[in-house]
Design a protein around this motif. Structure first.
Motif, PDB file in Angstrom:
ATOM      1  N   LEU A  37       0.817  -1.215   0.000  1.00 46.80           N
ATOM      2  CA  LEU A  37       0.000   0.000   0.000  1.00 46.80           C
ATOM      3  C   LEU A  37       0.846   1.257   0.000  1.00 46.80           C
ATOM      4  CD1 LEU A  37      -2.735  -0.998   2.592  1.00 46.80           C
ATOM      5  CD2 LEU A  37      -2.731  -1.320   0.125  1.00 46.80           C
ATOM      6  N   GLY A  38       2.019   1.196   0.603  1.00 45.17           N
ATOM      7  CA  GLY A  38       2.868   2.383   0.698  1.00 45.17           C
ATOM      8  C   GLY A  38       3.731   2.284   1.933  1.00 45.17           C
ATOM      9  N   TYR A  39       4.192   3.433   2.402  1.00 48.71           N
ATOM     10  CA  TYR A  39       5.042   3.485   3.575  1.00 48.71           C
ATOM     11  C   TYR A  39       4.239   3.974   4.779  1.00 48.71           C
ATOM     12  CZ  TYR A  39       8.637   3.405  -0.031  1.00 48.71           C
ATOM     13  OH  TYR A  39       9.413   3.079  -1.109  1.00 48.71           O
ATOM     14  N   LYS A  40       4.745   3.656   5.959  1.00 48.93           N
ATOM     15  CA  LYS A  40       4.165   4.228   7.178  1.00 48.93           C
ATOM     16  C   LYS A  40       4.414   5.733   7.127  1.00 48.93           C
ATOM     17  CE  LYS A  40       5.266   4.515  11.997  1.00 48.93           C
ATOM     18  NZ  LYS A  40       6.285   4.170  12.970  1.00 48.93           N
ATOM     19  N   ARG A  41       3.375   6.519   7.420  1.00 48.83           N
ATOM     20  CA  ARG A  41       3.546   7.956   7.321  1.00 48.83           C
ATOM     21  C   ARG A  41       2.548   8.678   8.203  1.00 48.83           C
ATOM     22  NH1 ARG A  41       3.096  10.742   2.200  1.00 48.83           N
ATOM     23  NH2 ARG A  41       2.593  12.446   3.613  1.00 48.83           N
ATOM     24  N   GLY A  42       2.896   9.909   8.500  1.00 46.79           N
ATOM     25  CA  GLY A  42       1.973  10.828   9.144  1.00 46.79           C
ATOM     26  C   GLY A  42       1.572  11.874   8.129  1.00 46.79           C
ATOM     27  N   LEU A  43       1.100  12.972   8.599  1.00 42.52           N
ATOM     28  CA  LEU A  43       0.658  14.019   7.683  1.00 42.52           C
ATOM     29  C   LEU A  43       1.845  14.630   6.935  1.00 42.52           C
ATOM     30  CD1 LEU A  43      -1.736  15.661   6.688  1.00 42.52           C
ATOM     31  CD2 LEU A  43      -1.310  17.281   8.542  1.00 42.52           C
ATOM     32  N   ARG A  44       2.964  14.820   7.634  1.00 39.04           N
ATOM     33  CA  ARG A  44       4.116  15.485   7.017  1.00 39.04           C
ATOM     34  C   ARG A  44       5.341  14.589   6.866  1.00 39.04           C
ATOM     35  NH1 ARG A  44       1.264  18.640  10.179  1.00 39.04           N
ATOM     36  NH2 ARG A  44       0.521  20.625   9.328  1.00 39.04           N
ATOM     37  N   ASN A  45       5.458  13.552   7.681  1.00 41.09           N
ATOM     38  CA  ASN A  45       6.658  12.700   7.651  1.00 41.09           C
ATOM     39  C   ASN A  45       6.341  11.315   7.117  1.00 41.09           C
ATOM     40  OD1 ASN A  45       8.128  14.768   8.837  1.00 41.09           O
ATOM     41  ND2 ASN A  45       7.590  14.092  10.908  1.00 41.09           N
ATOM     42  N   GLN A  46       7.273  10.781   6.354  1.00 40.18           N
ATOM     43  CA  GLN A  46       7.137   9.439   5.789  1.00 40.18           C
ATOM     44  C   GLN A  46       8.294   8.591   6.284  1.00 40.18           C
ATOM     45  OE1 GLN A  46       5.989   8.703   1.551  1.00 40.18           O
ATOM     46  NE2 GLN A  46       8.137   8.165   1.363  1.00 40.18           N
ATOM     47  N   HIS A  47       7.995   7.363   6.733  1.00 41.12           N
ATOM     48  CA  HIS A  47       9.028   6.451   7.247  1.00 41.12           C
ATOM     49  C   HIS A  47       9.210   5.328   6.233  1.00 41.12           C
ATOM     50  CE1 HIS A  47       8.774   8.543  11.118  1.00 41.12           C
ATOM     51  NE2 HIS A  47       7.463   8.543  10.919  1.00 41.12           N
ATOM     52  N   SER A  51       6.944  -0.616   5.688  1.00 45.27           N
ATOM     53  CA  SER A  51       5.989  -0.682   4.585  1.00 45.27           C
ATOM     54  C   SER A  51       4.653  -1.204   5.083  1.00 45.27           C
ATOM     55  CB  SER A  51       6.507  -1.606   3.484  1.00 45.27           C
ATOM     56  OG  SER A  51       7.721  -1.120   2.978  1.00 45.27           O
ATOM     57  N   LEU A  52       3.568  -0.705   4.487  1.00 43.22           N
ATOM     58  CA  LEU A  52       2.222  -1.156   4.816  1.00 43.22           C
ATOM     59  C   LEU A  52       1.774  -2.161   3.763  1.00 43.22           C
ATOM     60  CD1 LEU A  52       0.576   2.261   5.711  1.00 43.22           C
ATOM     61  CD2 LEU A  52       1.742   0.652   7.215  1.00 43.22           C
ATOM     62  N   ILE A  53       1.302  -3.320   4.242  1.00 46.03           N
ATOM     63  CA  ILE A  53       0.927  -4.399   3.326  1.00 46.03           C
ATOM     64  C   ILE A  53      -0.444  -4.916   3.707  1.00 46.03           C
ATOM     65  CG2 ILE A  53       1.478  -6.761   2.628  1.00 46.03           C
ATOM     66  CD1 ILE A  53       4.401  -5.914   2.758  1.00 46.03           C
ATOM     67  N   LYS A  54      -1.307  -5.069   2.700  1.00 46.18           N
ATOM     68  CA  LYS A  54      -2.636  -5.650   2.894  1.00 46.18           C
ATOM     69  C   LYS A  54      -2.572  -7.108   2.490  1.00 46.18           C
ATOM     70  CE  LYS A  54      -7.148  -5.739   3.350  1.00 46.18           C
ATOM     71  NZ  LYS A  54      -7.487  -6.641   4.420  1.00 46.18           N
ATOM     72  N   ILE A  55      -2.866  -7.996   3.439  1.00 42.83           N
ATOM     73  CA  ILE A  55      -2.817  -9.444   3.191  1.00 42.83           C
ATOM     74  C   ILE A  55      -4.190  -9.899   2.714  1.00 42.83           C
ATOM     75  CG2 ILE A  55      -2.342 -11.688   4.206  1.00 42.83           C
ATOM     76  CD1 ILE A  55      -0.668 -10.246   6.325  1.00 42.83           C
ATOM     77  N   ASN A  56      -4.217 -10.694   1.643  1.00 42.92           N
ATOM     78  CA  ASN A  56      -5.481 -11.202   1.119  1.00 42.92           C
ATOM     79  C   ASN A  56      -6.163 -12.097   2.144  1.00 42.92           C
ATOM     80  OD1 ASN A  56      -4.852  -9.911  -1.219  1.00 42.92           O
ATOM     81  ND2 ASN A  56      -4.631 -11.743  -2.465  1.00 42.92           N
ATOM     82  N   GLY A  57      -7.449 -11.862   2.371  1.00 46.04           N
ATOM     83  CA  GLY A  57      -8.218 -12.692   3.283  1.00 46.04           C
ATOM     84  C   GLY A  57      -8.126 -12.296   4.742  1.00 46.04           C
ATOM     85  N   VAL A  58      -7.384 -11.239   5.048  1.00 44.92           N
ATOM     86  CA  VAL A  58      -7.246 -10.772   6.430  1.00 44.92           C
ATOM     87  C   VAL A  58      -7.984  -9.447   6.534  1.00 44.92           C
ATOM     88  CG1 VAL A  58      -5.625 -10.093   8.225  1.00 44.92           C
ATOM     89  CG2 VAL A  58      -5.032 -11.932   6.659  1.00 44.92           C
ATOM     90  N   ASP A  59      -9.047  -9.436   7.353  1.00 44.54           N
ATOM     91  CA  ASP A  59      -9.892  -8.247   7.411  1.00 44.54           C
ATOM     92  C   ASP A  59     -10.052  -7.670   8.813  1.00 44.54           C
ATOM     93  OD1 ASP A  59     -10.432  -8.256   4.645  1.00 44.54           O
ATOM     94  OD2 ASP A  59     -11.915  -9.836   4.935  1.00 44.54           O
ATOM     95  N   THR A  60      -9.480  -8.307   9.824  1.00 40.59           N
ATOM     96  CA  THR A  60      -9.608  -7.783  11.183  1.00 40.59           C
ATOM     97  C   THR A  60      -8.254  -7.803  11.877  1.00 40.59           C
ATOM     98  OG1 THR A  60     -10.087  -9.935  12.162  1.00 40.59           O
ATOM     99  CG2 THR A  60     -11.965  -8.644  11.394  1.00 40.59           C
ATOM    100  N   LYS A  61      -8.181  -7.048  12.965  1.00 38.27           N
ATOM    101  CA  LYS A  61      -6.946  -6.994  13.742  1.00 38.27           C
ATOM    102  C   LYS A  61      -6.658  -8.357  14.392  1.00 38.27           C
ATOM    103  CE  LYS A  61      -4.802  -3.365  16.331  1.00 38.27           C
ATOM    104  NZ  LYS A  61      -5.039  -2.094  16.996  1.00 38.27           N
TER     105      LYS A  61
END
Length: 130
Positions: A37-47, A51-61
């Motif tokens: 999906l992209g990088y971990k970030r706030g409004l002004r800073n990007q880390h 990396s942020l990843i969406k796993i198929n079939g995983v929909d809850t914490k």
């Protein structure tokens, strides 16, 4: 074969043997697919290191808990052959959940390049914590 009679003939044993060997010879997939999906970030800073990843079939914490510590592979294809293959793999690990919709934070050995955003990764089903 269906029915209540016992295995009695050679044909029944041959059928059972073929069935068992076919089940044993089929390849098994040891990964689940995911999207970057992209990088971990706030409004002004990007880390870039996370990396942020969406796993198929995983929909809850709660579903994310199974994947914590699992290895993640970002696979690319290069033009030059190295070690007998043109494929390169950047390995990472699932660190923690990000939000409540099944997105995870991953840290890779080398930060993912910007052109990887929107691409696919493989979340390996090892190491096991069960």
């Amino acid at each position: 074969r269906t029915g209540k009679r016992a295995l009695s003939t050679k044909v029944d044993y041959l059928y059972l043997f073929i069935l068992l060997t076919k089940m044993a010879s089929e390849p098994c997939r040891l990964y689940v697919s995911g999207a970057i999906l992209g990088y971990k970030r706030g409004l002004r800073n990007q880390h870039n290191s996370t990396s942020l990843i969406k796993i198929n079939g995983v929909d809850t914490k709660e579903d994310v808990d199974f994947y914590l510590g699992k290895r993640v592979a970002y696979i690319t294809k290069a033009s030059a052959e190295k070690n007998g293959t043109k494929f390169r793999v950047n390995w990472g690990r699932v660190c923690r959940a990000h939000g409540s919709n099944g997105v995870v934070r991953c840290k890779f050995n080398r930060d993912l390049p910007p052109q990887s955003i929107g691409g696919r990764v493989r979340i390996m089903l090892y190491p096991s914590r069960v």
